[in-house]
Design an enzyme around this catalytic site. Sequence first.
Site, short mmCIF file in Angstrom:
data_model
loop_
_atom_site.label_atom_id
_atom_site.label_comp_id
_atom_site.label_asym_id
_atom_site.label_seq_id
_atom_site.Cartn_x
_atom_site.Cartn_y
_atom_site.Cartn_z
N GLY A 15 0.85 -1.19 0.00
CA GLY A 15 0.00 0.00 0.00
C GLY A 15 0.88 1.24 0.00
O GLY A 15 2.07 1.17 -0.34
N HIS A 257 -15.60 5.11 12.48
CA HIS A 257 -15.89 6.26 11.62
C HIS A 257 -17.38 6.59 11.74
O HIS A 257 -18.21 5.68 11.67
CB HIS A 257 -15.53 5.93 10.18
CG HIS A 257 -15.45 7.12 9.28
ND1 HIS A 257 -16.56 7.83 8.89
CD2 HIS A 257 -14.40 7.75 8.70
CE1 HIS A 257 -16.18 8.84 8.11
NE2 HIS A 257 -14.87 8.80 7.98
N ARG A 273 -19.08 15.65 5.25
CA ARG A 273 -19.40 16.64 6.30
C ARG A 273 -18.47 17.84 6.19
O ARG A 273 -18.87 18.96 6.44
CB ARG A 273 -19.29 15.98 7.68
CG ARG A 273 -20.48 15.09 8.00
CD ARG A 273 -20.23 14.24 9.24
NE ARG A 273 -19.25 13.19 8.97
CZ ARG A 273 -18.21 12.90 9.74
NH1 ARG A 273 -18.00 13.57 10.86
NH2 ARG A 273 -17.36 11.95 9.41
#
Lengths: 603, 225
Positions: A15, A257, A273
């Site tokens: 990653g 989350h 948000r």
Amino acid sequence: MVETIITDVLVVGAGLAGERAAIEASSYGHDVIMLSLVPPRRSHSAAAQGGMQASFGNSAKGLGDNPDIHFADTVKGSDWGADQDRVRLFCDLAPVAARQMAHWGIPWNRVVAGKKQLPKDGSWIEDSKENEGLITARDFGGVAKWRCCYTSDGTGHTLLYTMDNVVVQLGIKMHDRIEAISLIYDDGTCYGVVARNLRNGEIRVYLAKSTIIATGGAGRLYGMMSTNAVISEGMGQALCLDTGIVPLGNMEAVQFHPTGLAHVSILMTEGARGDGGYLLDKNLHRFMPEYEPKKAELASRDVVSRRMVEHMRKGLGIEEAGDHFLWLDVRHLGKEHLETNLRDVTEMARDFVGVDPVKELVPVRPTQHYTMGGIRTNIDGAASGLKGLYACGEASCWDMHGFNRLGGNSVAETVVAGMIVGRKVAEHLEGYEVSYPTHVIRDAVARQEDRINRLVKCSDGKENCYEVSAAMSEILEKRVHIFRQGPELEKAVSELQEVYARALKIGLRSNGVGVDPELAQALKIPGLVRMALCVAYGALKRTESRGSHYREDFPSRDDKNWLKRTLARWPEGAELPELKYGKIVITESQPGDRGYGESARKD
Amino acid sequence: MQEYRLEEYPGLNLYIALNKIREEQDSSLQFDFVCRAGICGSCAMVINGRPGLACKTLVSTLSRTITLTPLPVFKLVGDLSVDTGTWFREMAERAGSWVHTDKEFDPEAEEERMSNEKAIEIFELERCIECGCCIASCGTANMREDFMGAAGLNRIARFMIDPRDQRDGADFFEVVGSDDGAFGCMGLMACDDLCPKDLPLQAQLSRVRRAMAKAAFAPKKKVAF
């Protein structure tokens, strides 16, 4: 002798963190091989959506930003659980790392000059002509300035593709579909890993002067109730825990989350948000400003998630089709904004729950998302206990997140820590030579071959690995969640111990020949249950509330007794982890009021 | 062809269905899922004859009997699992899938400016998730293993429009100015129809072909795209 591959640097996990470390080590001239469960561009980094925190201060609402303010936000966010020397290093380097990604090709969104009206409160801002074309940023939770650099809501994807382009450019060797199943170590030194080839099931040995674990988070300990990819099981951490030598730090610090998509647990970015989305209850009432007058929906994630659960406990959530959720309302952001800046989450809501965010409310609920804990390292990324072993990214507890990570600080950590750790590894290797003890390698391989044989022959029992894994996840989801209590945690620990006993009796239904996905899973389960026990037992013993770790029976932060990091080791043959505690590095900021959350509450 | 029976319920998608089959009926069954959210590209397979992402395919949108086969063109790993990783790494190497520049990164310097429109234009093409649907559905790719396919041409287009990349028309011509590149396409355009990310693949083919035509006529000059 099994196939043996020798390199200078072995990076386990491809990653963002692993690739950045590999690039750095490679650029110093070291031979690097990367192992990955999947083609590298499929790594879970690609799923990061909202952005990367870097304090440029280019956008109108970011003006005046600097690493000091980023530092203060991050330390507050961590509830003073982070090592401040690392936070400082990180905040100073994040803008450099973000610019380097731009140099390498990431198409960061840029400042557009002119006046704009914010959808959230109707106020006007103006971006200056002077800053036009520089890297822009959006608002995110728990921050004083707009600092989150982004490419629409596909930031992890573009970062990872850009990073992997550099990996290809440098010709770094990528061995994908390879799974590390054990570390090879002896007498305080790590020599590499025993791995299983997921293309044909063969066992291989990788030997390296330095081994970097960058296998990401362990969200899948919570099973389907996690935003994480199915490969985010935390195997790198589990391999370290298996040594009995290397400790895992703060495994009880688990982030939930606020906005996982109900029914499917897919992430809806905090950017929704940040860009002005609201949370509504079943009466379509916007409730967050009442709980958090200053930050409302943009308090830190631990706080918003707790407030949401608190509100749902009052009967104000929506119960439907076996799930319990609240609404995310982004309709007022408009179709154009949703289909450009929030494009992926708009598509996901349409594809996975059949809701069109342009016109409809999106069902969301707090969902396991991030593993703050991990392989404990020093500031250089060197793991405690074994020379030559390093860790970076979510797999590590480097530890800049403490008990709550701020949104946008995880991808930022991967590229910054990857750069630092890759460089430290490269420096460590200058003039460093190592002899590989063949008997140690032989024994490590024999142990894994024996495990495989026992699983295939059902020598220890016939427990079904999928059932054992589901039992583990159910316990964590039910008893080690956002709100925690002593008696529940005690139950969780004893139930997980029963599951652990079952995990040691797994036997295959398949024949173990070739790829055999059941064998791959079965090999992991005991290690995963040990990690689950680190989470539950660490949570039970920590009798205070800090960041994401909230104890209803100990609702206050207790700096006198608990300003310290949990360090869990698993001695051979043990039934529970052995917990010790280590110091938190405090350099600039003494523990205080976060300005949001329970400590700021006046009632 | 193996057969499995499964009870359908509302919201059941192929990700859940295949995992249920593996956990309850055939523990040796191979397939690939990673993100299960439609963004990583792992789970492409041929679903009732059309390449698509299994994770976001609802069983309710399919026939009572569902036929799943692995993507063609890519090397088979087993059952529904194919080796896209090797194919895309080779494509990236051939395409020179990185910013070609002689500029050194200066950690002290401000970033090079770029218009937001340009950033969005690049992002649009950077959205490819390398799932392989365009390659599997491509007539040319099914016949000629060296064809770069829509994903490859899209990658070239992504760097052609990037002002940071210093390659000119002649440089790109060397990469895609042949039947293995821009001129191999037969114009069937299944790639454009089937791309799970709705990438404008047909437009990229045209873009790359136009650029190649210009470069062919003026090979020594820097060509602006």
